[in-house]
Each structure stands twice: as structure tokens, then as C-alpha cells.
Design a protein around this motif. Structure first.
Motif, PDB file in Angstrom:
ATOM      1  N   THR A 199      -3.949  -4.113  -4.957  1.00  0.00           N
ATOM      2  CA  THR A 199      -4.974  -5.055  -4.572  1.00  0.00           C
ATOM      3  C   THR A 199      -5.232  -5.961  -5.774  1.00  0.00           C
ATOM      4  O   THR A 199      -4.935  -5.581  -6.907  1.00  0.00           O
ATOM      5  CB  THR A 199      -6.267  -4.317  -4.160  1.00  0.00           C
ATOM      6  OG1 THR A 199      -6.636  -3.419  -5.212  1.00  0.00           O
ATOM      7  CG2 THR A 199      -6.071  -3.526  -2.873  1.00  0.00           C
ATOM      8  N   GLU A 200      -5.770  -7.159  -5.526  1.00  0.00           N
ATOM      9  CA  GLU A 200      -5.993  -8.092  -6.629  1.00  0.00           C
ATOM     10  C   GLU A 200      -6.880  -7.506  -7.719  1.00  0.00           C
ATOM     11  O   GLU A 200      -6.699  -7.808  -8.886  1.00  0.00           O
ATOM     12  CB  GLU A 200      -6.580  -9.401  -6.103  1.00  0.00           C
ATOM     13  CG  GLU A 200      -5.544 -10.258  -5.412  1.00  0.00           C
ATOM     14  CD  GLU A 200      -6.100 -11.561  -4.890  1.00  0.00           C
ATOM     15  OE1 GLU A 200      -7.328 -11.694  -4.704  1.00  0.00           O
ATOM     16  OE2 GLU A 200      -5.285 -12.475  -4.672  1.00  0.00           O
ATOM     17  N   ASP A 201      -7.829  -6.636  -7.333  1.00  0.00           N
ATOM     18  CA  ASP A 201      -8.700  -6.025  -8.339  1.00  0.00           C
ATOM     19  C   ASP A 201      -8.074  -4.774  -8.958  1.00  0.00           C
ATOM     20  O   ASP A 201      -8.696  -4.102  -9.773  1.00  0.00           O
ATOM     21  CB  ASP A 201     -10.074  -5.706  -7.758  1.00  0.00           C
ATOM     22  CG  ASP A 201     -10.026  -4.688  -6.626  1.00  0.00           C
ATOM     23  OD1 ASP A 201      -8.939  -4.126  -6.338  1.00  0.00           O
ATOM     24  OD2 ASP A 201     -11.083  -4.448  -6.019  1.00  0.00           O
ATOM     25  N   GLU A 202      -6.849  -4.454  -8.565  1.00  0.00           N
ATOM     26  CA  GLU A 202      -6.057  -3.336  -9.084  1.00  0.00           C
ATOM     27  C   GLU A 202      -6.672  -1.961  -8.832  1.00  0.00           C
ATOM     28  O   GLU A 202      -6.302  -0.984  -9.462  1.00  0.00           O
ATOM     29  CB  GLU A 202      -5.768  -3.529 -10.586  1.00  0.00           C
ATOM     30  CG  GLU A 202      -4.977  -4.785 -10.871  1.00  0.00           C
ATOM     31  CD  GLU A 202      -4.658  -4.984 -12.338  1.00  0.00           C
ATOM     32  OE1 GLU A 202      -4.996  -4.114 -13.163  1.00  0.00           O
ATOM     33  OE2 GLU A 202      -4.058  -6.033 -12.658  1.00  0.00           O
ATOM     34  N   THR A 203      -7.593  -1.873  -7.870  1.00  0.00           N
ATOM     35  CA  THR A 203      -8.215  -0.580  -7.561  1.00  0.00           C
ATOM     36  C   THR A 203      -7.263   0.356  -6.818  1.00  0.00           C
ATOM     37  O   THR A 203      -7.323   1.570  -7.021  1.00  0.00           O
ATOM     38  CB  THR A 203      -9.447  -0.768  -6.654  1.00  0.00           C
ATOM     39  OG1 THR A 203      -9.878  -2.093  -6.643  1.00  0.00           O
ATOM     40  CG2 THR A 203     -10.573   0.112  -7.067  1.00  0.00           C
ATOM     41  N   HIS A 204      -6.447  -0.206  -5.945  1.00  0.00           N
ATOM     42  CA  HIS A 204      -5.511   0.586  -5.140  1.00  0.00           C
ATOM     43  C   HIS A 204      -4.137  -0.064  -5.215  1.00  0.00           C
ATOM     44  O   HIS A 204      -4.021  -1.278  -5.361  1.00  0.00           O
ATOM     45  CB  HIS A 204      -5.954   0.641  -3.677  1.00  0.00           C
ATOM     46  CG  HIS A 204      -7.353   1.108  -3.511  1.00  0.00           C
ATOM     47  ND1 HIS A 204      -7.731   2.407  -3.702  1.00  0.00           N
ATOM     48  CD2 HIS A 204      -8.484   0.431  -3.203  1.00  0.00           C
ATOM     49  CE1 HIS A 204      -9.017   2.523  -3.509  1.00  0.00           C
ATOM     50  NE2 HIS A 204      -9.517   1.335  -3.206  1.00  0.00           N
ATOM     51  N   GLY A 205      -3.110   0.778  -5.092  1.00  0.00           N
ATOM     52  CA  GLY A 205      -1.769   0.226  -5.114  1.00  0.00           C
ATOM     53  C   GLY A 205      -0.703   1.298  -5.081  1.00  0.00           C
ATOM     54  O   GLY A 205      -0.987   2.477  -4.843  1.00  0.00           O
ATOM     55  N   PHE A 206       0.532   0.865  -5.331  1.00  0.00           N
ATOM     56  CA  PHE A 206       1.655   1.797  -5.326  1.00  0.00           C
ATOM     57  C   PHE A 206       2.818   1.227  -6.112  1.00  0.00           C
ATOM     58  O   PHE A 206       2.910   0.028  -6.334  1.00  0.00           O
ATOM     59  CB  PHE A 206       2.102   2.120  -3.895  1.00  0.00           C
ATOM     60  CG  PHE A 206       2.667   0.937  -3.146  1.00  0.00           C
ATOM     61  CD1 PHE A 206       4.018   0.629  -3.211  1.00  0.00           C
ATOM     62  CD2 PHE A 206       1.842   0.128  -2.379  1.00  0.00           C
ATOM     63  CE1 PHE A 206       4.540  -0.458  -2.521  1.00  0.00           C
ATOM     64  CE2 PHE A 206       2.342  -0.954  -1.688  1.00  0.00           C
ATOM     65  CZ  PHE A 206       3.696  -1.259  -1.757  1.00  0.00           C
ATOM     66  N   THR A 207       3.682   2.131  -6.537  1.00  0.00           N
ATOM     67  CA  THR A 207       4.996   1.772  -7.056  1.00  0.00           C
ATOM     68  C   THR A 207       6.008   2.460  -6.148  1.00  0.00           C
ATOM     69  O   THR A 207       5.771   3.567  -5.663  1.00  0.00           O
ATOM     70  CB  THR A 207       5.214   2.226  -8.518  1.00  0.00           C
ATOM     71  OG1 THR A 207       5.033   3.637  -8.599  1.00  0.00           O
ATOM     72  CG2 THR A 207       4.260   1.522  -9.454  1.00  0.00           C
ATOM     73  N   MET A 208       7.100   1.779  -5.908  1.00  0.00           N
ATOM     74  CA  MET A 208       8.119   2.298  -4.998  1.00  0.00           C
ATOM     75  C   MET A 208       9.486   1.993  -5.590  1.00  0.00           C
ATOM     76  O   MET A 208       9.770   0.853  -5.970  1.00  0.00           O
ATOM     77  CB  MET A 208       7.948   1.606  -3.637  1.00  0.00           C
ATOM     78  CG  MET A 208       8.938   2.014  -2.593  1.00  0.00           C
ATOM     79  SD  MET A 208       8.608   1.166  -1.006  1.00  0.00           S
ATOM     80  CE  MET A 208       7.546   2.349  -0.219  1.00  0.00           C
ATOM     81  N   ALA A 209      10.312   3.035  -5.701  1.00  0.00           N
ATOM     82  CA  ALA A 209      11.664   2.895  -6.236  1.00  0.00           C
ATOM     83  C   ALA A 209      12.513   4.051  -5.717  1.00  0.00           C
ATOM     84  O   ALA A 209      11.987   4.995  -5.124  1.00  0.00           O
ATOM     85  CB  ALA A 209      11.633   2.923  -7.765  1.00  0.00           C
ATOM     86  N   ARG A 210      13.818   3.973  -5.934  1.00  0.00           N
ATOM     87  CA  ARG A 210      14.677   5.115  -5.577  1.00  0.00           C
ATOM     88  C   ARG A 210      14.217   6.371  -6.289  1.00  0.00           C
ATOM     89  O   ARG A 210      14.276   7.460  -5.749  1.00  0.00           O
ATOM     90  CB  ARG A 210      16.132   4.832  -5.962  1.00  0.00           C
ATOM     91  CG  ARG A 210      16.828   3.845  -5.073  1.00  0.00           C
ATOM     92  CD  ARG A 210      18.289   3.655  -5.506  1.00  0.00           C
ATOM     93  NE  ARG A 210      18.865   2.503  -4.873  1.00  0.00           N
ATOM     94  CZ  ARG A 210      19.426   2.515  -3.678  1.00  0.00           C
ATOM     95  NH1 ARG A 210      19.494   3.619  -3.003  1.00  0.00           N
ATOM     96  NH2 ARG A 210      19.937   1.412  -3.170  1.00  0.00           N
ATOM     97  N   ALA A 211      13.736   6.201  -7.521  1.00  0.00           N
ATOM     98  CA  ALA A 211      13.324   7.350  -8.339  1.00  0.00           C
ATOM     99  C   ALA A 211      12.062   8.036  -7.839  1.00  0.00           C
ATOM    100  O   ALA A 211      11.816   9.179  -8.171  1.00  0.00           O
ATOM    101  CB  ALA A 211      13.125   6.898  -9.780  1.00  0.00           C
TER     102      ALA A 211
END
Length: 143
Positions: A126-138
Motif C-alpha cells: 500500500t502507498e503507506d507501506e502498512t501492508h504488502g508482499f514480496t513474491m518470487a520463485r524463492a
């Protein structure tokens, strides 16, 4: 000699700093959603605006970003304004047919979300960086 050491130290510091991502604009399709894939073709995302579209309404009214990873296992992450959720069992796998590519080193801000494409994977929050994710093969991480 001292001058060479100082130059070498300055170059090392510059190389250690993260590169600034190039800002890009991604276009919405005819239904109002923004679709993009990573250069690898392994991750694809759909952003639905607040209020949804004629054919899809996010559960909380949106906006919402849904990203699917194909390999090594098919996984979906749904990020809304209040939470990110990883879904390991996806009933409608349909990833990675979008024409727009978020190239490595690019950043796109869309519908209250910001996504960064890197060779190590995709990060969206989210723009305020409160929620999010990283996604990769790893792997996948949500917050």
C-alpha cells in the motif's frame, strides 16, 4: 595511494546503494483493471480500482491487487487496503497473459498500491507501506 583507496571506497559505497527504480505508468484495460506481468512471465497481477468493475467487485469494495505466481507452485496473493493474504489453493488459475510488462528496475504506482520489479522478484505494498508482499520463485512473504 591514499587517493586510490578513497576512490575505491567511494565506488564501493555507490555500488552498495540501491538503484532508484524508474517510474512507469501502466494503462487500464477496457474494463478498468490494470494488468501486468514480470519479465520472467512467472508472475502476473491484476489491479481492480475502488468500487470494482462491471464484472468483478472486490469483497471489501477495493481497490485490490491480485498477483499469481506460477512456479515452483501456483500461489496467489491478494492485497487490499487492510491486509495481504496468501492463497495456496487457487480455484481459477489464470496467470500471466497480460501484454504490459513491469520491467526489472521499474516502479509503478496504481490505485493506492506501489509495485517494484526486480530480478529477485516483485514487491507490492500500500502507498503507506502498512501492508504488502514480496513474491518470487524463492518464496512469498506478506505483511
Amino acid at each position: 595511494m591514499f587517493r586510490s583507496l578513497m576512490l575505491g571506497a567511494a565506488i564501493a559505497v555507490l555500488l552498495a546503494m540501491p538503484a532508484t527504480a524508474a517510474e512507469v505508468d501502466l494503462d487500464a484495460n477496457d474494463s478498468g483493471q490494470i494488468e501486468f506481468v514480470m519479465p520472467s512471465g512467472n508472475i502476473g497481477c491484476v489491479i481492480t480500482p475502488e468500487g470494482g468493475t462491471e464484472v468483478y467487485q472486490p469483497e471489501d469494495g477495493g481497490p485490490e491487487i491480485v498477483c499469481d505466481r506460477v512456479e515452483p507452485d501456483y500461489v496467489r496473493v491478494v492485497l487490499g487496503a487492510d491486509a495481504a493474504e496468501e492463497l495456496d489453493e487457487v480455484a481459477d488459475p489464470s496467470c500471466c497473459g497480460a501484454e504490459q510488462v513491469l520491467e526489472y528496475g521499474e516502479r509503478a504506482a496504481m490505485e493506492g498500491f506501489v509495485c517494484y520489479s526486480e530480478t529477485t522478484g516483485l514487491t507490492c505494498n500500500t502507498e503507506d507501506e502498512t501492508h504488502g508482499f514480496t513474491m518470487a520463485r524463492a518464496g512469498i512473504e506478506t505483511w
